[in-house]
Design a protein around this motif. Structure first.
Motif, short mmCIF file in Angstrom:
data_model
loop_
_atom_site.label_atom_id
_atom_site.label_comp_id
_atom_site.label_asym_id
_atom_site.label_seq_id
_atom_site.Cartn_x
_atom_site.Cartn_y
_atom_site.Cartn_z
N ALA A 159 40.07 45.13 33.24
CA ALA A 159 39.70 46.14 34.23
C ALA A 159 39.19 45.48 35.51
O ALA A 159 39.49 45.95 36.61
CB ALA A 159 38.66 47.10 33.65
N ALA A 160 38.44 44.39 35.38
CA ALA A 160 37.93 43.68 36.55
C ALA A 160 39.10 43.11 37.37
O ALA A 160 39.09 43.18 38.60
CB ALA A 160 36.98 42.56 36.13
N ILE A 161 40.11 42.58 36.69
CA ILE A 161 41.27 42.05 37.41
C ILE A 161 42.02 43.19 38.10
O ILE A 161 42.48 43.03 39.24
CB ILE A 161 42.18 41.24 36.47
N ARG A 162 42.12 44.35 37.45
CA ARG A 162 42.77 45.49 38.11
C ARG A 162 42.00 45.89 39.38
O ARG A 162 42.60 46.19 40.41
CB ARG A 162 42.86 46.68 37.16
N LEU A 163 40.67 45.88 39.29
CA LEU A 163 39.87 46.21 40.47
C LEU A 163 40.12 45.17 41.57
O LEU A 163 40.40 45.54 42.72
CB LEU A 163 38.38 46.24 40.11
N LEU A 164 40.04 43.90 41.23
CA LEU A 164 40.23 42.85 42.23
C LEU A 164 41.65 42.83 42.79
O LEU A 164 41.87 42.42 43.94
CB LEU A 164 39.86 41.49 41.63
N SER A 165 42.62 43.30 42.01
CA SER A 165 44.00 43.30 42.51
C SER A 165 44.16 44.24 43.71
O SER A 165 45.12 44.10 44.47
CB SER A 165 44.97 43.67 41.40
N ALA A 166 43.22 45.13 43.92
CA ALA A 166 43.28 46.01 45.10
C ALA A 166 43.13 45.22 46.39
O ALA A 166 43.50 45.72 47.46
CB ALA A 166 42.19 47.08 45.01
N ILE A 167 42.59 44.01 46.32
CA ILE A 167 42.43 43.18 47.50
C ILE A 167 43.30 41.93 47.44
O ILE A 167 43.15 41.03 48.26
CB ILE A 167 40.95 42.80 47.72
N ALA A 168 44.22 41.88 46.49
CA ALA A 168 45.05 40.69 46.30
C ALA A 168 45.97 40.45 47.49
O ALA A 168 46.58 41.38 48.00
CB ALA A 168 45.88 40.82 45.03
N GLY A 209 38.37 55.03 38.87
CA GLY A 209 37.67 54.55 37.68
C GLY A 209 36.56 53.56 37.94
O GLY A 209 35.93 53.07 37.00
N TRP A 210 36.30 53.27 39.22
CA TRP A 210 35.25 52.31 39.58
C TRP A 210 34.35 52.88 40.66
O TRP A 210 34.80 53.62 41.53
CB TRP A 210 35.87 51.01 40.11
N ARG A 211 33.10 52.46 40.63
CA ARG A 211 32.13 52.80 41.66
C ARG A 211 31.48 51.51 42.15
O ARG A 211 30.89 50.78 41.35
CB ARG A 211 31.09 53.75 41.10
#
Length: 136
Positions: free
Chosen positions: A87-96, A55-57
């Motif tokens: 949604a931004a937090i979900r994206l950043l959680s990939a690097i948490a 869902g992100w590019r």
């Protein structure tokens, strides 16, 4: 000055202060101030994880001289309001990592600190990343 904390808030105050978690916040601030704490090569350590989020590019990235990794990303679907934030937090959680802090600075701009504190599993040395996310 508005006293409401959200649109239908009638209390105007909370149930307590945030001191219960201050020791962890202070510990994170202390390790962040150590020379060399920010990990090198975010293109290798962070970018593959961010690019893999459905869902992100990711449309841009650069490492600033201050150690902040600036990432510009676009969601595949239009987002508004609180949906952008979540949604931004979900994206950043990939690097948490074990410690993870996100703050929205303005519309579509988020700052993130993520890292490993002394003693965190799986036992790596303390290190971390600083990310500024721009959502377009």
């Amino acid at each position: 000055m508005e006293q409401r904390r959200w649109d239908d808030d009638e209390r105007f105050t909370g149930v307590g202060d945030g001191s219960a978690m201050l020791p962890a916040v202070h510990d994170l601030a202390a390790v962040m101030a150590r020379d060399g704490w920010v990990t090198e090569d975010p293109d290798a350590h962070l970018l593959p994880h961010l690019r893999a989020v459905p869902g992100w590019r990711v449309v841009g990235e650069r490492l600033g001289g201050d150690g902040v990794y600036e990432v510009t990303a676009r969601p595949d679907e239009p987002l508004e309001g609180i949906d952008v934030h979540r949604a931004a937090i979900r994206l950043l959680s990939a690097i948490a990592e074990p410690s993870f802090f996100v703050r929205q600075l303005g519309p579509g701009v988020f700052e993130c600190v993520t890292g490993v504190m002394p003693g965190d599993p799986p036992g790596y040395a303390t290190h971390g990343h600083l990310v500024r996310l721009f959502v377009t």
